[in-house]
Structures are given as structure tokens and as C-alpha cells.
Design a protein around this motif. Sequence first.
Motif, mmCIF file in Angstrom:
data_model
loop_
_atom_site.group_PDB
_atom_site.id
_atom_site.type_symbol
_atom_site.label_atom_id
_atom_site.label_comp_id
_atom_site.label_asym_id
_atom_site.label_seq_id
_atom_site.Cartn_x
_atom_site.Cartn_y
_atom_site.Cartn_z
ATOM 1 N N PHE A 238 -15.978 -11.532 -21.001
ATOM 2 C CA PHE A 238 -17.124 -12.403 -21.226
ATOM 3 C C PHE A 238 -18.377 -11.791 -20.581
ATOM 4 C CE2 PHE A 238 -19.929 -15.885 -19.962
ATOM 5 C CZ PHE A 238 -20.134 -16.494 -21.190
ATOM 6 N N GLY A 239 -19.433 -11.665 -21.341
ATOM 7 C CA GLY A 239 -20.687 -11.095 -20.863
ATOM 8 C C GLY A 239 -20.927 -9.673 -21.321
ATOM 9 N N ASP A 240 -19.889 -9.019 -21.918
ATOM 10 C CA ASP A 240 -20.089 -7.658 -22.425
ATOM 11 C C ASP A 240 -21.007 -7.686 -23.641
ATOM 12 O OD1 ASP A 240 -18.516 -6.475 -20.526
ATOM 13 O OD2 ASP A 240 -16.678 -6.559 -21.729
ATOM 14 N N ARG A 241 -21.794 -6.661 -23.790
ATOM 15 C CA ARG A 241 -22.738 -6.580 -24.897
ATOM 16 C C ARG A 241 -21.990 -6.170 -26.162
ATOM 17 N NH1 ARG A 241 -27.956 -3.464 -22.160
ATOM 18 N NH2 ARG A 241 -28.308 -5.003 -20.488
#
Length: 483
Positions: A238-241
Motif C-alpha cells: 500500500f502506497g507504492d506508485r
Amino acid sequence: MSEDPTDAADGAGDPGTLVPEGSALTAVWRPTAAHVRAVVVALALLGIGVVMRRPDAVALGAPLAVVAVWSHLRRPEVAPVVHAWLRHGVLREGQTTAWTATVEPGPGVEEVALAVTETEFTRYTPASQCVAAGDVGDGGVGNVGDSGPAATRLDVFCQSTRWGLRRLGPATCAVTGAFGAHVWEPAPVHAPLVPTVPLPEAFSARTPAPDPDGLVGRSRSRHHGDGSELADVRGFRFGDRLRRIHWPVSVRTGELHVTTTYADEDSEILLLVDAMQDLGRSSGFDGEGSSLDNGVRAAAAVAEHYLRAGDRVGLQVLGAHQSPRLSPGLGTNQLRRLLDVLARVRVADGGVVDEKRLRGQLLHPVSAGTLVVFLTPAVSVSVLAHAAQLSRRGTSTIVVDTLPRAMATGDLTDEQLAGLVPEQSGSASARLAWRLRLLERSREVSRTRLAGVPIVPWVGPGTLDLVMRDIAKQRRSPRVVTR
């Protein structure tokens, strides 16, 4: 780096920047010694001829009397307008500047001249260090109609052949009247000390600094972050581009995977130049160099390379008087400041005060992640011991040997020995003493290498590549350090 004198001088800035207060030189017309001798000899010969009835004495004295009378009648009465200045305030090794004088002659002026006092590590054009121009007064070359004689310009070109503070001059300008009977000669013109910054030798390093620990740069860090070099491929979190998704692996495994990269950071390089000794003789930028020459030019080359690569570079001159410690910085302004400090380096006198100064300089803390580069002839035990101490603390340390290759042998010429031993010492005993000193130096170098400090001779491009690659490998493996 040699250039045409005219091109270098014409590239100067405002000519008035280096002119002292009251740029127009002042003086008074006075008879020359030659004119006084002519008058005295003519009166003596004419007196002897009249009193003693000697026509031969009259024949000898008459021409001198005619010249003396004619020179007196043609003597200048108006002071010329003379300006003299040195064109450049800062030079690089091999760059040419010029002492320039402009003279607006008045009536009766026949010749103007400019002469410059010789200084060390300077080449002059012309070699006689003086220039002159004749027929500059009424009826001479350079007259411009009703506006009077045109201004005459004289140039003596000076090429600085070694880094350091050069005192070019002083320059002396003189204006003479008919037959050189009267001269207008102001006081010599002094220019401020001209810093000659070292000409960096050719240097390049393909291997980045081993332990970058800055903010933004072009060196690969050991930490993951936004950068250009691939680190690994891992599962999506979660939060990876989304642009980091690695589609080939994701399609093959059926789960989303993303790529990670190493952060690009800048490195910090600290250059320590050993100025406790200057071994060997310097013959300028196009000849042989001493140990301090090699150290200063190598420091300039390394600093220029890493500053252009976006890293931070600091400088400390060990043992030198009035050489401030330059904190690490970035950009061309930092390079300009660094070259200015190197241009003002003066070798230590070797006294107790210099030893205390050296010990105080070695106490300055070195921040973590700094690459410390010593540039030293490896003669000072304190400098080598400090390099070993930094290495044991976990600081990446490299020692660059700047001793001239010709000095690394015991078979030195008498000229080379002159700078190592007192003049009264015999050459045989001096060679023996130097061999013993080389044995001590070899022992200290071996001890420093055993402490984990690489010592490499300065060879220009690629000097630091192999050792920095080895240091980078050592930094990635666990080891014991001293705190």
C-alpha cells in the motif's frame, strides 16, 4: 596552458580596477646625469681652450655645448598624463597578464619607456622586461592634427608559471625630452598581490564515492529510495506508485510486483593537503614539480571533478599558516573558494608552532560518510598516523603519495640534495641521510597500509578508481571499528 599574450591581455576587465588612488602619475621634469655631464664637460673644455689657447679643446667642447644649449631650449615644460596598471587581478598557472602604461605626451617629449622589475616564476615578453617608443612628441609618429600628440600605449606581458601569490612588478614609467637631457620619472607603481590559482591536472574517476550520505546527487546510495539504478523487485504494498509496477513479473506470478531503486545522493569529500614539507624543486607548470606542487594541483583536480559531479568538497591545508579550513560545499563558487585557498598555501617553517598548529588541525571532527583524501609526500608521521586512526574509526580514507618519483631514490643529484640538507653538509653524507629517511618513510607507509589505509601514487586520471572500488566492497561487508 599557454596563450597568446595579446589575447590574454585584451580579455581583461576594467583597466582601472587595479589602479591605486590617484591613477594619474605625478612627477617633475629634472635634468639627467648625462645632460649635467655634457654641460660640465663643455664648460671645462671651452674654458681650457680660451685660457690656455688650445683650439683642440674648443673643438672638442663646442659640439657638447651646442647639444646642451639645444636640449635646454627644447626642454619640456608641460607634464605628460601617464596612467599605469596591471590588467588582471587573478591568474591561472600559465596565464598571461600585462603591465600597461598610456602616455599622453606634451610638447618637447621624444621618448617614453616602461620597465617591470623581475619576479620569481614569471616570464616576460619582451625578455628584457622593458619597452620603449620614440618620436612621440611634436612632429613624431602618432600625432593627430590639431589635437596634439596621440596617446602612446606600452605593454610588458607577464606570464605566471607557478601557483601562489605573485607580486608582479613594480613597474616604472619614464618620459624623456630632446637628447635624453630631461626626464619625467614618477615613483614605481605597485600592484596588489596577484593570486595565481593552480592549474588542475587531468583527472577523472569512473567509480563514485564509496559511501554517499547526502541529500540529492548522482552517486548511488546503499539505501532504497527514488533513483535511477534498480535494486530489486518485490510484492506490491500500500502506497507504492503505479508507475513502479513491473508488469512482466506481475503477469507471470498473478500478483502485482513493483521495482525498487537505490537513492541518488551526494557524497562528501574532504581533501587534506600536507604542507609541512615541500620536497623537490619546482620549475613551473610546464616542468618538474615539487611534492607541494603535486599536492596542490592534485587537490584542485580532484575538487573540480567531484564538484562538477554534484558532490560536496571541503579542504584543509595541514601545517600551513593562515590557510582557513574550507567547509564542504557545492557548485562553482565552492571551486572558486577552494582554488583561492590553494593559491595562498605557504609551506610550514617546521618549527614548534607549526607542529602545534598541525595537531590542532588534526583534531577537527570528520562527519560520517565522508571520503577523506590525504595528499602528502608521506614523510610526516603525524599525518600518516591520523589517516590510520580515521580508517580504524570506519571513515573511508585514501592517501595519495605526492612525493616526486625522482625523490624516491637515494641517488639524488647535488641540486636535489640542496633543498634537503644544509649547504655545509657533504653530498655523500647527505645521500646516506636521505636513504635512511626513505627507509623510515617505507616503514611508516607499510604500517599505514597494514592499518587498512590504501596508499597510491598520483598518476592523474584513474588514480582513485581501484581503491574506491575496494573501499566500496569493504563498506558493504561487516567489520570492527574503533569509536
